[in-house]
Design a protein around this motif. Structure first.
Motif, PDB file in Angstrom:
ATOM      1  N   GLN A  69      76.828 -80.098  30.641  1.00 30.53           N
ATOM      2  CA  GLN A  69      78.071 -80.337  29.895  1.00 30.53           C
ATOM      3  C   GLN A  69      77.824 -80.262  28.388  1.00 30.53           C
ATOM      4  O   GLN A  69      78.745 -79.973  27.628  1.00 30.53           O
ATOM      5  N   GLU A 111      70.292 -85.359  40.044  1.00 31.80           N
ATOM      6  CA  GLU A 111      70.671 -84.096  39.406  1.00 31.80           C
ATOM      7  C   GLU A 111      69.914 -82.901  39.985  1.00 31.80           C
ATOM      8  O   GLU A 111      69.788 -81.874  39.321  1.00 31.80           O
ATOM      9  N   ALA A 129      71.876 -83.703  31.879  1.00 34.06           N
ATOM     10  CA  ALA A 129      71.281 -82.713  32.779  1.00 34.06           C
ATOM     11  C   ALA A 129      72.323 -81.818  33.451  1.00 34.06           C
ATOM     12  O   ALA A 129      71.959 -80.862  34.136  1.00 34.06           O
ATOM     13  N   ASP A 130      73.604 -82.118  33.273  1.00 32.54           N
ATOM     14  CA  ASP A 130      74.624 -81.414  34.061  1.00 32.54           C
ATOM     15  C   ASP A 130      75.234 -80.210  33.342  1.00 32.54           C
ATOM     16  O   ASP A 130      76.274 -79.696  33.768  1.00 32.54           O
ATOM     17  N   SER A 156      81.122 -86.753  37.866  1.00 37.87           N
ATOM     18  CA  SER A 156      80.682 -87.732  36.872  1.00 37.87           C
ATOM     19  C   SER A 156      80.364 -89.058  37.547  1.00 37.87           C
ATOM     20  O   SER A 156      81.017 -89.446  38.510  1.00 37.87           O
ATOM     21  N   ARG A 157      79.344 -89.764  37.023  1.00 38.40           N
ATOM     22  CA  ARG A 157      79.000 -91.092  37.574  1.00 38.40           C
ATOM     23  C   ARG A 157      79.796 -92.172  36.876  1.00 38.40           C
ATOM     24  O   ARG A 157      79.494 -93.350  36.998  1.00 38.40           O
ATOM     25  N   PRO A 163      68.385 -87.850  30.672  1.00 40.06           N
ATOM     26  CA  PRO A 163      68.538 -88.853  31.726  1.00 40.06           C
ATOM     27  C   PRO A 163      69.080 -88.169  32.981  1.00 40.06           C
ATOM     28  O   PRO A 163      69.932 -87.285  32.879  1.00 40.06           O
ATOM     29  N   ASP A 179      66.520 -91.732  36.690  1.00 44.32           N
ATOM     30  CA  ASP A 179      67.110 -93.068  36.714  1.00 44.32           C
ATOM     31  C   ASP A 179      67.392 -93.513  38.149  1.00 44.32           C
ATOM     32  O   ASP A 179      68.532 -93.771  38.512  1.00 44.32           O
ATOM     33  N   LEU A 202      70.366 -88.828  37.060  1.00 47.66           N
ATOM     34  CA  LEU A 202      70.612 -89.574  38.294  1.00 47.66           C
ATOM     35  C   LEU A 202      71.109 -88.562  39.329  1.00 47.66           C
ATOM     36  O   LEU A 202      72.209 -88.031  39.194  1.00 47.66           O
TER      37      LEU A 202
END
Ligand code: UDP
Ligand code: MG
Length: 221
Positions: A105, A22, A102-103, A212-213, A18, A51, A20
């Motif tokens: 982590q 990125e 996607a980050d 972070s979102r 997912p 997203d 957003l």
């Protein structure tokens, strides 16, 4: 008539990602992913669910199309990570799926170990965070309280430290897609569908780029 039919039996893996906004993480993510592909022993595709990004996420994905097997699913607006994961599950074609952020982590180095458990018969491999110190204190407190309330007196326990970084056999993917819930809390649904599960600890890396979102009121909702 007697025919001999030869078919490839190579298994396929779908990474469901997912994303957003990125664009700044995806090149590093794709290149790390490309690096581990040869050691996986499966054919892999990436289902990238955009997203509702407003940055260059789509353009970055396009630039990687020649390099890895990519399937871009663009949502019409931001629906939230849970909905993005569900869209990814419904577009994936693999015998097995791995949900991953996607980050960077979620450590890609864990993927061979996850697949080894799957080959040994696990239908779900869930990872649990050994360390939440990367998260803000309000998020950690909220998470703790949320799971205390959620698990109070229920038959199916939803583990508190488990994230969305997990492997799902095709059986589990299909079971999740058959669930009618529209407003989905994925971690609850994974626990609800059952299946043979292996738990793997992992330490999340810091976010490669951006923040972070996580939004308190979004999580509460
Ligand atoms: N994400 C998404 N939609 C959203 C929020 C996040 O697809 O509305 C994606 C994001 O791009 C990332 C993953 O979900 O790949 C986890 O998001 P984030 O890192 O912000 O959350 P955290 O790591 O703090 O749980
Ligand atoms: Mg993150």
């Amino acid at each position: 008539m007697c025919q001999r039919v030869l078919m490839t039996t190579e298994k396929t893996l779908s990474f469901i990602v997912p994303a957003l906004n990125e664009a700044r993480n995806l090149p590093a993510f794709f290149s790390a992913l490309e690096g581990i592909l040869p050691q996986l022993g499966v054919k892999a595709e990436v289902v990238l669910v955009d997203d509702g990004s407003t940055d260059d996420t789509q353009a970055v994905v396009e630039s990687w199309l020649p390099r890895i097997s990519l399937h871009y699913v663009g949502l019409s607006r931001n629906f939230g990570k849970e909905a993005a994961l569900t869209a990814g599950l419904s577009h994936c074609r693999g015998d097995v799926a791995i949900l991953i952020d996607a980050d960077l982590q979620h450590p890609l180095e864990k993927v061979p170990e996850m697949l080894a458990h799957w080959r040994a018969g696990a239908e779900m491999v869930m990872t649990v965070r050994e360390d939440r110190s990367d998260e803000s204190l309000p998020k950690r407190l909220f998470t703790w309280a949320f799971y205390r309330v959620l698990n109070f007196g229920t038959r199916v326990e939803v583990p508190a430290n488990a994230g969305d970084f997990r492997l799902l056999d095709r059986k589990v993917v299909d079971a999740l897609l058959q669930m009618p819930e529209r407003n989905r809390f994925m971690k609850g649904l994974y626990a609800w569908v059952g299946y043979r599960t292996v738990v793997l600890p992992y330490t999340p890396a810091p976010r490669f780029s951006g923040t972070s979102r996580f939004r308190f009121f979004h999580l509460l909702a």
